[in-house]
Enzyme design. Sequence first.
Site, PDB file in Angstrom:
ATOM      1  N   ASP A   1       9.409  15.738 -28.821  1.00  0.00           N
ATOM      2  CA  ASP A   1       8.743  15.309 -30.044  1.00  0.00           C
ATOM      3  C   ASP A   1       8.474  13.803 -30.032  1.00  0.00           C
ATOM      4  O   ASP A   1       9.116  13.038 -29.306  1.00  0.00           O
ATOM      5  CB  ASP A   1       9.608  15.645 -31.267  1.00  0.00           C
ATOM      6  N   TYR A   2       7.567  13.399 -30.891  1.00  0.00           N
ATOM      7  CA  TYR A   2       7.206  11.990 -31.058  1.00  0.00           C
ATOM      8  C   TYR A   2       8.448  11.137 -31.314  1.00  0.00           C
ATOM      9  O   TYR A   2       8.571  10.023 -30.784  1.00  0.00           O
ATOM     10  CB  TYR A   2       6.241  11.882 -32.242  1.00  0.00           C
TER      11      TYR A   2
END
Length: 257
Positions: free
Chosen positions: A118-119
């Site tokens: 994920d970011y």
Amino acid sequence: MKGIEKDSMNTDTKGERLQKLLAHAGVASRRQAEQMILEGQVTVNGEIVTILGTRVQPQDKVAVQGKLITVPAESLVYYVLHKPTGVITSAMDPQGRKTVVDLLREVPQRVYPIGRLDYDTSGLLLLTNDGELAYRLMHPRYGVEKTYRVGIKEKPTDEALNQLRAGVVLEDGKTAPAKVREVSRIGEGLFRFLDITIHEGRNRQVRRMFAKVGYPVASLQRIRFGPLELEPSLSIGKYRALSATEVYKLQRAVQLI
């Protein structure tokens, strides 16, 4: 000329996806190549292919609008990146955000991330141009384990830990049992840390599992992927090529050798 029907096309796990091959050959971007396939502009061995995901072999003759294409020979390469937070796990981003591929600009080959982080998640990320190995490492059939170090703001109850170990019911179904162990407090801040090992790859799975049992994730880092561990010496944002021994271990983990 009639398009290849779904039951006669090559959609097994061998070979390279047609749209990826077209992109690799410089014909068009991956997205543009998919559109060309859907419009019937691409043939394989003289037959029109309109099914995305069709796989082709090195001996197949691929043509676009009647013109044969050639794919430049490319050696297989394998890299490990210590992904920072605030970076997209993708080869490109329509919004113009920095991607993990941007961090490997000095690599001459076109490489792709194996799976996603994920970011807001950091840690070990593998990138390669070896499509077969990448496919197997991501496929749940091979059960490749990933370990994440999770930071939370309070000590979890035994009940919560047992729920994680048994499997948590999420909106997309119950997760497989996980391995969970508490880690002594490390680094800065007041977080408590746990290591969780899973073999599934659902979207934001670890974050959703901890939220479900009442302990939202404050920090998340992947510290192991299959047989490979994140090295303390590999600084955030840096990468290196895998050794032959490391590649061998990955191949053995997914029964390629």
